[in-house]
Design a protein around this motif. Structure first.
Motif, PDB file in Angstrom:
ATOM      1  N   LEU A 178       0.962  -1.224  -0.133  1.00  0.00           N
ATOM      2  CA  LEU A 178      -0.023   0.172   0.124  1.00  0.00           C
ATOM      3  C   LEU A 178       0.989   1.266   0.018  1.00  0.00           C
ATOM      4  O   LEU A 178       0.484   2.295  -0.451  1.00  0.00           O
ATOM      5  CB  LEU A 178      -0.980   0.001   1.344  1.00  0.00           C
ATOM      6  CG  LEU A 178      -2.026  -1.058   1.279  1.00  0.00           C
ATOM      7  CD1 LEU A 178      -2.737  -1.008   2.694  1.00  0.00           C
ATOM      8  CD2 LEU A 178      -2.899  -0.661   0.145  1.00  0.00           C
ATOM      9  N   ARG A 179       1.940   1.289   0.507  1.00  0.00           N
ATOM     10  CA  ARG A 179       2.809   2.301   0.586  1.00  0.00           C
ATOM     11  C   ARG A 179       3.925   2.398  -0.644  1.00  0.00           C
ATOM     12  O   ARG A 179       4.496   3.285  -0.875  1.00  0.00           O
ATOM     13  CB  ARG A 179       3.810   2.316   1.724  1.00  0.00           C
ATOM     14  CG  ARG A 179       2.909   2.419   3.123  1.00  0.00           C
ATOM     15  CD  ARG A 179       3.723   3.232   4.066  1.00  0.00           C
ATOM     16  NE  ARG A 179       3.030   3.509   5.314  1.00  0.00           N
ATOM     17  CZ  ARG A 179       2.244   4.692   5.347  1.00  0.00           C
ATOM     18  NH1 ARG A 179       2.358   5.659   4.611  1.00  0.00           N
ATOM     19  NH2 ARG A 179       1.484   4.654   6.799  1.00  0.00           N
ATOM     20  N   GLN A 186       0.758   9.341  -7.445  1.00  0.00           N
ATOM     21  CA  GLN A 186       0.389  10.003  -6.076  1.00  0.00           C
ATOM     22  C   GLN A 186       0.057  11.424  -6.188  1.00  0.00           C
ATOM     23  O   GLN A 186      -1.015  12.078  -5.781  1.00  0.00           O
ATOM     24  CB  GLN A 186       1.329   9.532  -4.860  1.00  0.00           C
ATOM     25  CG  GLN A 186       0.690   9.902  -3.616  1.00  0.00           C
ATOM     26  CD  GLN A 186       1.412   9.410  -2.238  1.00  0.00           C
ATOM     27  OE1 GLN A 186       2.436   8.731  -2.794  1.00  0.00           O
ATOM     28  NE2 GLN A 186       1.130   9.579  -1.312  1.00  0.00           N
ATOM     29  N   SER A 187       1.203  12.062  -6.956  1.00  0.00           N
ATOM     30  CA  SER A 187       0.959  13.267  -7.162  1.00  0.00           C
ATOM     31  C   SER A 187       0.026  13.922  -8.266  1.00  0.00           C
ATOM     32  O   SER A 187      -0.900  15.077  -7.849  1.00  0.00           O
ATOM     33  CB  SER A 187       2.278  14.045  -7.592  1.00  0.00           C
ATOM     34  OG  SER A 187       3.294  13.844  -6.696  1.00  0.00           O
ATOM     35  N   ALA A 194      -8.279  13.844  -5.088  1.00  0.00           N
ATOM     36  CA  ALA A 194      -8.731  12.773  -4.912  1.00  0.00           C
ATOM     37  C   ALA A 194      -9.000  12.510  -3.310  1.00  0.00           C
ATOM     38  O   ALA A 194      -8.040  12.768  -2.846  1.00  0.00           O
ATOM     39  CB  ALA A 194      -7.916  11.411  -5.582  1.00  0.00           C
ATOM     40  N   THR A 195     -10.169  11.738  -3.065  1.00  0.00           N
ATOM     41  CA  THR A 195     -10.265  11.588  -1.436  1.00  0.00           C
ATOM     42  C   THR A 195      -9.355  10.368  -1.277  1.00  0.00           C
ATOM     43  O   THR A 195      -8.648   9.737  -1.762  1.00  0.00           O
ATOM     44  CB  THR A 195     -11.668  11.239  -1.320  1.00  0.00           C
ATOM     45  OG1 THR A 195     -12.042  10.112  -1.987  1.00  0.00           O
ATOM     46  CG2 THR A 195     -12.400  12.450  -1.626  1.00  0.00           C
ATOM     47  N   ARG A 202      -8.288   3.174  -6.081  1.00  0.00           N
ATOM     48  CA  ARG A 202      -8.110   3.103  -7.322  1.00  0.00           C
ATOM     49  C   ARG A 202      -6.492   3.358  -7.443  1.00  0.00           C
ATOM     50  O   ARG A 202      -5.965   3.015  -8.558  1.00  0.00           O
ATOM     51  CB  ARG A 202      -8.625   4.410  -8.041  1.00  0.00           C
ATOM     52  CG  ARG A 202     -10.151   4.218  -8.003  1.00  0.00           C
ATOM     53  CD  ARG A 202     -10.649   5.617  -8.500  1.00  0.00           C
ATOM     54  NE  ARG A 202     -12.172   5.681  -8.690  1.00  0.00           N
ATOM     55  CZ  ARG A 202     -12.800   6.489  -9.299  1.00  0.00           C
ATOM     56  NH1 ARG A 202     -12.239   7.506 -10.155  1.00  0.00           N
ATOM     57  NH2 ARG A 202     -14.067   6.351  -9.449  1.00  0.00           N
ATOM     58  N   LEU A 203      -5.764   3.582  -6.411  1.00  0.00           N
ATOM     59  CA  LEU A 203      -4.207   3.565  -6.597  1.00  0.00           C
ATOM     60  C   LEU A 203      -3.372   2.570  -5.642  1.00  0.00           C
ATOM     61  O   LEU A 203      -2.682   1.913  -6.087  1.00  0.00           O
ATOM     62  CB  LEU A 203      -3.845   4.931  -6.195  1.00  0.00           C
ATOM     63  CG  LEU A 203      -2.160   5.300  -6.371  1.00  0.00           C
ATOM     64  CD1 LEU A 203      -1.854   5.000  -7.735  1.00  0.00           C
ATOM     65  CD2 LEU A 203      -1.989   6.692  -5.836  1.00  0.00           C
ATOM     66  N   ARG A 204      -3.790   2.598  -4.396  1.00  0.00           N
ATOM     67  CA  ARG A 204      -2.998   1.911  -3.549  1.00  0.00           C
ATOM     68  C   ARG A 204      -3.178   0.424  -3.684  1.00  0.00           C
ATOM     69  O   ARG A 204      -2.356  -0.333  -3.511  1.00  0.00           O
ATOM     70  CB  ARG A 204      -3.186   2.590  -1.990  1.00  0.00           C
ATOM     71  CG  ARG A 204      -2.606   3.798  -1.733  1.00  0.00           C
ATOM     72  CD  ARG A 204      -2.792   4.222  -0.270  1.00  0.00           C
ATOM     73  NE  ARG A 204      -2.349   5.358  -0.210  1.00  0.00           N
ATOM     74  CZ  ARG A 204      -0.962   5.874   0.074  1.00  0.00           C
ATOM     75  NH1 ARG A 204      -0.181   4.853   0.010  1.00  0.00           N
ATOM     76  NH2 ARG A 204      -0.503   7.229   0.242  1.00  0.00           N
ATOM     77  N   ILE A 205      -4.644   0.110  -3.750  1.00  0.00           N
ATOM     78  CA  ILE A 205      -4.824  -1.540  -3.492  1.00  0.00           C
ATOM     79  C   ILE A 205      -4.481  -2.255  -4.831  1.00  0.00           C
ATOM     80  O   ILE A 205      -3.852  -3.135  -4.774  1.00  0.00           O
ATOM     81  CB  ILE A 205      -6.455  -1.727  -3.622  1.00  0.00           C
ATOM     82  CG1 ILE A 205      -6.864  -1.260  -2.097  1.00  0.00           C
ATOM     83  CG2 ILE A 205      -6.959  -2.933  -3.852  1.00  0.00           C
ATOM     84  CD1 ILE A 205      -8.190  -1.259  -1.849  1.00  0.00           C
ATOM     85  N   PRO A 206      -4.603  -1.367  -6.105  1.00  0.00           N
ATOM     86  CA  PRO A 206      -3.776  -2.141  -7.329  1.00  0.00           C
ATOM     87  C   PRO A 206      -2.351  -2.322  -7.240  1.00  0.00           C
ATOM     88  O   PRO A 206      -1.837  -3.148  -7.686  1.00  0.00           O
ATOM     89  CB  PRO A 206      -4.112  -1.156  -8.569  1.00  0.00           C
ATOM     90  CG  PRO A 206      -5.663  -0.735  -8.202  1.00  0.00           C
ATOM     91  CD  PRO A 206      -5.568  -0.261  -6.515  1.00  0.00           C
TER      92      PRO A 206
END
Length: 293
Positions: A178-179, A186-187, A194-195, A202-206
């Protein structure tokens, strides 16, 4: 009287012979690699060959040295014992598998939720992650008697013990995934305001999926180990006995072939769970991630 030179228009042009029509090239069909050179076949064939060689050496040493069955049983005798004692071993196998699956599911759900909590705040991760490490380094043999005393239901207590063993790889790998987000993406999400939920989904989980499935491969085997250790500590017999109880009973009775048959079932269960996790990883990541290409 001299004859005049013929004019250019009078000279008949010589036409070149027509070139033969070029034949259409036949479409080149890709040559298919031989069956034995395909990577998928090699992944199955090579381990099977090594296993056959090891079993043949085992059988040959036991037969040649005339080792007694109570010391080292032969593979053939172990398989015979597995068939003759299948009524008891099969029921115990189902008990161990049930505890393992329940513990694995509980560890997966708890580990993912804890990882989601850690990724929301670096302070929360810094404050709580050492306790996750503490659970990992504490021997489950020392904690299992207390859990069995506190939890009255034997099955629930063994599930908790096995889940504690399998929990840390899920937390560690999922948190790391996740990190492990590309800074540019991310930027971009921050630029579009984005919340946290949108960034997580949409970003961390994939980005975390390869790490998550890597943790599943490790935790599946640890859940089985935790279930067997919990069964050893609990020492439950009767209809609710797992394979650990069969191993203990066979050791007391010096029934070594039955002990080896129970160990074979445990090993095959662990291999089956690892193969299942690898297949799930290939299904989920094979079409888009380089780790499964």
């Amino acid at each position: 009287m001299s004859t005049p030179f013929p004019t250019v228009s009078a000279v008949a042009p010589r036409t070149a012979p027509a070139a033969p029509a070029a034949k259409k090239a036949a479409p080149v069909r890709p040559t298919r690699a031989p069956l034995l050179s395909q990577p998928r076949v090699q992944r199955i064939l090579y381990p099977l060959l090594v296993g056959v060689v090891l079993i043949a050496l085992w059988q040959g040493l036991v037969t040649g040295l005339e080792l007694p069955p109570y010391l080292v049983p032969s593979p053939w005798l172990m398989l015979q014992t597995l068939v003759t004692d299948w009524a008891a071993l099969g029921a115990s196998l189902w008990v161990t598998i049930k505890i393992t699956l329940l513990a694995f599911v509980a560890a997966t759900v708890a580990g993912v939720l804890i990882s989601f909590l850690f990724v929301q705040s670096k302070r929360i991760e810094t404050a709580l992650f050492p306790y996750a490490v503490l659970l990992q380094v504490t021997p489950i043999v020392a904690v299992a008697p207390l859990i069995i005393i506190w939890v009255k239901d034997p099955t629930a207590s063994m599930v908790i013990c096995a889940a504690l063993v399998a929990l840390f790889p899920i937390i560690s790998n999922t948190t790391l995934g996740l990190r492990s987000v590309e800074p540019d993406l991310q930027s971009y999400f921050q630029l579009n305001r984005a919340t946290r939920l949108q960034t997580l989904v949409r970003l961390r989980i994939p980005s975390a999926l390869p790490y998550f499935f890597g943790g599943l491969r490790i935790s599946s085997g640890l859940a089985l180990i935790g279930a067997v250790v919990a069964e050893f500590v609990a020492g439950t017999g009767g209809s609710g006995a797992g394979l650990a109880y069969q191993i203990l009973q066979a050791g007391f009775q010096l029934n070594i072939p039955r002990m080896f048959a129970a160990l074979l079932l445990i090993s095959l269960t662990g291999v089956a769970m690892f193969v299942l996790m690898a297949w799930l990883s290939r299904v989920a990541l094979g079409s888009w991630h380089a780790s499964e290409s």
